[in-house]
Design a protein around this motif. Structure first.
Motif, PDB file in Angstrom:
ATOM      1  N   ILE A 334       0.831  -1.207   0.000  1.00 40.94           N
ATOM      2  CA  ILE A 334       0.000   0.000   0.000  1.00 40.94           C
ATOM      3  C   ILE A 334       0.864   1.255   0.000  1.00 40.94           C
ATOM      4  O   ILE A 334       0.637   2.186  -0.782  1.00 40.94           O
ATOM      5  CB  ILE A 334      -0.954  -0.020   1.214  1.00 40.94           C
ATOM      6  N   THR A 335       1.844   1.305   0.875  1.00 41.95           N
ATOM      7  CA  THR A 335       2.673   2.513   0.978  1.00 41.95           C
ATOM      8  C   THR A 335       3.517   2.713  -0.281  1.00 41.95           C
ATOM      9  O   THR A 335       3.741   3.844  -0.715  1.00 41.95           O
ATOM     10  CB  THR A 335       3.586   2.441   2.212  1.00 41.95           C
ATOM     11  N   ALA A 336       4.000   1.624  -0.858  1.00 44.49           N
ATOM     12  CA  ALA A 336       4.795   1.734  -2.082  1.00 44.49           C
ATOM     13  C   ALA A 336       3.936   2.188  -3.248  1.00 44.49           C
ATOM     14  O   ALA A 336       4.363   3.012  -4.075  1.00 44.49           O
ATOM     15  CB  ALA A 336       5.465   0.397  -2.394  1.00 44.49           C
ATOM     16  N   ALA A 337       2.719   1.661  -3.340  1.00 44.29           N
ATOM     17  CA  ALA A 337       1.821   2.080  -4.414  1.00 44.29           C
ATOM     18  C   ALA A 337       1.448   3.551  -4.271  1.00 44.29           C
ATOM     19  O   ALA A 337       1.350   4.282  -5.269  1.00 44.29           O
ATOM     20  CB  ALA A 337       0.569   1.203  -4.415  1.00 44.29           C
ATOM     21  N   PHE A 338       1.238   3.996  -3.045  1.00 42.20           N
ATOM     22  CA  PHE A 338       0.895   5.403  -2.829  1.00 42.20           C
ATOM     23  C   PHE A 338       2.032   6.307  -3.298  1.00 42.20           C
ATOM     24  O   PHE A 338       1.808   7.318  -3.970  1.00 42.20           O
ATOM     25  CB  PHE A 338       0.600   5.645  -1.345  1.00 42.20           C
ATOM     26  N   THR A 340       4.557   5.626  -5.484  1.00 39.94           N
ATOM     27  CA  THR A 340       4.907   5.548  -6.900  1.00 39.94           C
ATOM     28  C   THR A 340       3.735   5.847  -7.827  1.00 39.94           C
ATOM     29  O   THR A 340       3.924   6.438  -8.894  1.00 39.94           O
ATOM     30  CB  THR A 340       5.461   4.153  -7.243  1.00 39.94           C
ATOM     31  N   ARG A 341       2.527   5.491  -7.443  1.00 36.63           N
ATOM     32  CA  ARG A 341       1.386   5.640  -8.350  1.00 36.63           C
ATOM     33  C   ARG A 341       0.563   6.892  -8.081  1.00 36.63           C
ATOM     34  O   ARG A 341      -0.076   7.406  -8.997  1.00 36.63           O
ATOM     35  CB  ARG A 341       0.504   4.393  -8.283  1.00 36.63           C
ATOM     36  N   GLU A 342       0.577   7.358  -6.841  1.00 36.77           N
ATOM     37  CA  GLU A 342      -0.178   8.575  -6.520  1.00 36.77           C
ATOM     38  C   GLU A 342       0.742   9.797  -6.487  1.00 36.77           C
ATOM     39  O   GLU A 342       0.477  10.794  -7.147  1.00 36.77           O
ATOM     40  CB  GLU A 342      -0.888   8.408  -5.174  1.00 36.77           C
ATOM     41  N   LEU A 343       1.818   9.725  -5.720  1.00 39.52           N
ATOM     42  CA  LEU A 343       2.749  10.853  -5.649  1.00 39.52           C
ATOM     43  C   LEU A 343       3.688  10.894  -6.845  1.00 39.52           C
ATOM     44  O   LEU A 343       4.324  11.933  -7.085  1.00 39.52           O
ATOM     45  CB  LEU A 343       3.563  10.783  -4.354  1.00 39.52           C
ATOM     46  N   ARG A 344       3.832   9.786  -7.552  1.00 38.81           N
ATOM     47  CA  ARG A 344       4.697   9.671  -8.730  1.00 38.81           C
ATOM     48  C   ARG A 344       6.159   9.928  -8.386  1.00 38.81           C
ATOM     49  O   ARG A 344       6.927  10.460  -9.181  1.00 38.81           O
ATOM     50  CB  ARG A 344       4.246  10.599  -9.860  1.00 38.81           C
ATOM     51  N   VAL A 345       6.558   9.564  -7.182  1.00 41.18           N
ATOM     52  CA  VAL A 345       7.958   9.653  -6.772  1.00 41.18           C
ATOM     53  C   VAL A 345       8.644   8.347  -7.165  1.00 41.18           C
ATOM     54  O   VAL A 345       8.066   7.266  -7.041  1.00 41.18           O
ATOM     55  CB  VAL A 345       8.076   9.898  -5.252  1.00 41.18           C
ATOM     56  N   ARG A 349      13.721   5.931  -4.703  1.00 41.12           N
ATOM     57  CA  ARG A 349      13.743   6.707  -3.457  1.00 41.12           C
ATOM     58  C   ARG A 349      12.995   5.962  -2.357  1.00 41.12           C
ATOM     59  O   ARG A 349      13.433   5.911  -1.206  1.00 41.12           O
ATOM     60  CB  ARG A 349      13.137   8.093  -3.673  1.00 41.12           C
ATOM     61  N   GLY A 350      11.874   5.379  -2.700  1.00 39.57           N
ATOM     62  CA  GLY A 350      11.127   4.609  -1.711  1.00 39.57           C
ATOM     63  C   GLY A 350      11.874   3.368  -1.281  1.00 39.57           C
ATOM     64  O   GLY A 350      11.943   3.046  -0.088  1.00 39.57           O
ATOM     65  N   GLY A 351      12.454   2.653  -2.245  1.00 38.85           N
ATOM     66  CA  GLY A 351      13.218   1.456  -1.909  1.00 38.85           C
ATOM     67  C   GLY A 351      14.411   1.765  -1.028  1.00 38.85           C
ATOM     68  O   GLY A 351      14.716   1.028  -0.091  1.00 38.85           O
ATOM     69  N   ASP A 352      15.079   2.888  -1.316  1.00 41.15           N
ATOM     70  CA  ASP A 352      16.232   3.277  -0.499  1.00 41.15           C
ATOM     71  C   ASP A 352      15.802   3.632   0.925  1.00 41.15           C
ATOM     72  O   ASP A 352      16.511   3.330   1.889  1.00 41.15           O
ATOM     73  CB  ASP A 352      16.949   4.473  -1.130  1.00 41.15           C
ATOM     74  N   HIS A 353      14.647   4.298   1.061  1.00 40.67           N
ATOM     75  CA  HIS A 353      14.164   4.632   2.408  1.00 40.67           C
ATOM     76  C   HIS A 353      13.846   3.355   3.189  1.00 40.67           C
ATOM     77  O   HIS A 353      14.233   3.229   4.366  1.00 40.67           O
ATOM     78  CB  HIS A 353      12.928   5.521   2.320  1.00 40.67           C
ATOM     79  N   PHE A 354      13.152   2.440   2.561  1.00 39.78           N
ATOM     80  CA  PHE A 354      12.878   1.165   3.221  1.00 39.78           C
ATOM     81  C   PHE A 354      14.183   0.481   3.620  1.00 39.78           C
ATOM     82  O   PHE A 354      14.331  -0.016   4.740  1.00 39.78           O
ATOM     83  CB  PHE A 354      12.096   0.243   2.276  1.00 39.78           C
ATOM     84  N   VAL A 373       5.702  -3.255  -7.692  1.00 38.79           N
ATOM     85  CA  VAL A 373       4.637  -2.295  -7.413  1.00 38.79           C
ATOM     86  C   VAL A 373       4.663  -1.134  -8.404  1.00 38.79           C
ATOM     87  O   VAL A 373       3.617  -0.666  -8.878  1.00 38.79           O
ATOM     88  CB  VAL A 373       4.748  -1.763  -5.968  1.00 38.79           C
ATOM     89  N   ALA A 374       5.861  -0.662  -8.728  1.00 45.87           N
ATOM     90  CA  ALA A 374       5.992   0.506  -9.611  1.00 45.87           C
ATOM     91  C   ALA A 374       5.686   0.184 -11.062  1.00 45.87           C
ATOM     92  O   ALA A 374       5.544   1.096 -11.887  1.00 45.87           O
ATOM     93  CB  ALA A 374       7.400   1.084  -9.497  1.00 45.87           C
ATOM     94  N   GLY A 375       5.579  -1.101 -11.404  1.00 37.35           N
ATOM     95  CA  GLY A 375       5.293  -1.472 -12.779  1.00 37.35           C
ATOM     96  C   GLY A 375       6.523  -1.587 -13.654  1.00 37.35           C
ATOM     97  O   GLY A 375       6.401  -1.745 -14.873  1.00 37.35           O
ATOM     98  N   THR A 376       7.700  -1.529 -13.051  1.00 39.28           N
ATOM     99  CA  THR A 376       8.939  -1.662 -13.820  1.00 39.28           C
ATOM    100  C   THR A 376       9.597  -3.022 -13.609  1.00 39.28           C
ATOM    101  O   THR A 376      10.682  -3.269 -14.139  1.00 39.28           O
ATOM    102  CB  THR A 376       9.950  -0.563 -13.422  1.00 39.28           C
TER     103      THR A 376
END
Length: 437
Positions: A334-338, A340-345, A349-354, A373-376
């Motif tokens: 959920i947090t990763a989708a938010f 990458t898909r909503e904030l488009r960050v 960056r998210g993976g590094d924070h985790f 999750v990011a679709g890549t």
């Protein structure tokens, strides 16, 4: 006379089912179990992982002493210190568990080159996964890109038998064990030390495994997505550091028919490892490039990191990460989708924070899941829709998970907790959402 063998421990900190250690013991009794505190690794390790590592090394030393040897601890470049240990002991072989990250591959390559120059052989063994990454290959390819056919091949594959813990070992004369790392090494790490992180070590890990197999494993298929139930195994850090053998865990779980959904998750772990082995840049670049316009929104990213997005289910997950160095798997999605898909960050960056906070932070699993999750990554439907609020209502219907980690909403009734900003009685100290979700 058989010369001593170095066993280089990396993220396989156990004595049960350790093929590299078992093979060394089978050659002869003189074994040098070696762990190197490498500054290059510590500098990019989460403080939560360093704390777990310290406890795991202390426990490993106890297990090796019970087997007649000890854990030899050195600090410095892993390859250079291994060469020094081999020279000192007169060792003619170095054993280690094969790993998949770019760093691990480079380390193994440098070690083999040093062995050729110094006159010792280097042998890599399984142990980090259930099925070794190169053991399953699709027709005409070097690895599986889609999970379902991999899962079928994984199920049909003949697993090796677990190795028993060794006994009757001894260190070569003059081998000094060296001190275990102290608290000062945590200063080199990233992120913060979570107050409720899981403790490390093989004994604690095996106790958790026994409890899981006796209790929660059978209900995993029905309850694993229930955020409030917290019905996952909590064994991910134990697997990441190799305090548990993934093979032993999978074989034990497969013996319980109701545990098949959990065994499938171990196959997912193996799947990501074989992807990372084939594509070592998994944590840096798109596995499957897509035309995505990412946004550099530092303020939104900071709010996401702090659990202050104004979207309760997202904030609950991010605060669990800060508090425990762990996040429920559904909340990770959920947090990763938010982000990458909503904030488009960007997913990186998210993976590094985790990775800077997770005790179970693992290159293959963490970044493999982020790319999925990011679709890549390896999702066959990279453009799938994902509604955060629908996920919140479905997997935390009463809002108990949200209340556990977002105390500002403790008194918010279930019918309003997923969207408190739309209630006339908003929590005064809870932020409005970054945008209208």
């Amino acid at each position: 006379m058989v010369r001593p063998t170095i066993v280089l421990f990396t993220r396989d900190l156990r004595t049960h089912d350790h093929p590299a250690l078992a093979a060394a013991a089978a050659r002869g009794r003189e074994v040098v179990p070696l762990f190197v505190l490498d500054p290059a690794v510590l500098a990019r390790s989460a403080r939560n992982r360093i704390a777990y590592l310290r406890e795991a090394l202390a426990d490993l030393r106890g297990g090796l002493r019970a087997a007649g040897a000890d854990l030899v601890v050195r600090s410095g470049d892993t390859v250079a210190e291994t060469v020094r240990a081999a020279r000192s002991a007169g060792a003619d072989r170095v054993h280690l568990s094969a790993d998949v990250s770019a760093f691990a591959a480079d380390r193994a390559g440098r070690l083999r080159a040093a062995g050729r120059a110094e006159g010792f052989a280097v042998a890599e063994f399984p142990g980090v996964t259930v099925v070794p990454p190169g053991a399953l290959l699709p027709a005409g390819g070097d690895h599986y890109r889609v999970f379902t056919p991999y899962w079928r091949a994984w199920q049909a594959h003949a697993w090796r038998a677990p190795e028993p813990p060794p006994h009757g070992l001894r260190l070569p004369a003059g081998a000094a064990a060296g001190p275990l790392p102290g608290e000062e090494c945590a200063v080199a790490g990233t992120g913060r030390l979570s107050p409720r992180r899981v403790g490390g070590g093989e004994r604690a890990a095996r106790e958790r495994m026994r409890g899981w197999l006796a209790g929660g494993c059978a209900g995993y298929g029905e309850a694993h997505d229930d955020l409030a139930a917290d019905a996952t195994s909590r064994l991910s850090a134990d697997l990441r550091f190799g305090c548990l053998s993934p093979l032993e865990l999978a074989r034990s779980a497969r013996g319980h028919g109701a545990c098949d959904p959990f065994v499938r998750q171990l196959a997912w772990r193996d799947f990501h490892h074989q992807v990372c082995a084939a594509y070592p840049l998994l944590n840096r670049s798109d596995y499957r490039p897509r035309e995505v316009r990412w946004r550099d929104d530092d303020s939104a990213f900071a709010a996401w990191c702090a659990g202050r997005t104004g979207v309760p289910i997202v904030d609950a997950g991010m605060r669990q990460l800060l508090e425990e160095g762990f996040m429920h798997n559904r909340a990770r999605l959920i947090t990763a989708a938010f982000l990458t898909r909503e904030l488009r960050v960007h997913w990186r960056r998210g993976g590094d924070h985790f990775h800077a906070l997770l005790t179970d932070g693992d290159i293959a699993d963490n970044y493999g899941n982020w790319q999925w999750v990011a679709g890549t990554g390896n999702d066959t439907r990279p453009n799938r829709s994902f509604n955060v609020l629908r996920q919140s209502r479905r997997f935390d219907p009463r809002g108990d998970y949200i209340r556990r980690y977002v105390p500002e909403l403790a008194d918010m009734p279930a019918e309003r907790i997923h969207e408190p900003w739309r209630s006339p009685r908003r929590a005064a100290d809870y932020p409005e959402p970054l945008f209208d979700v």
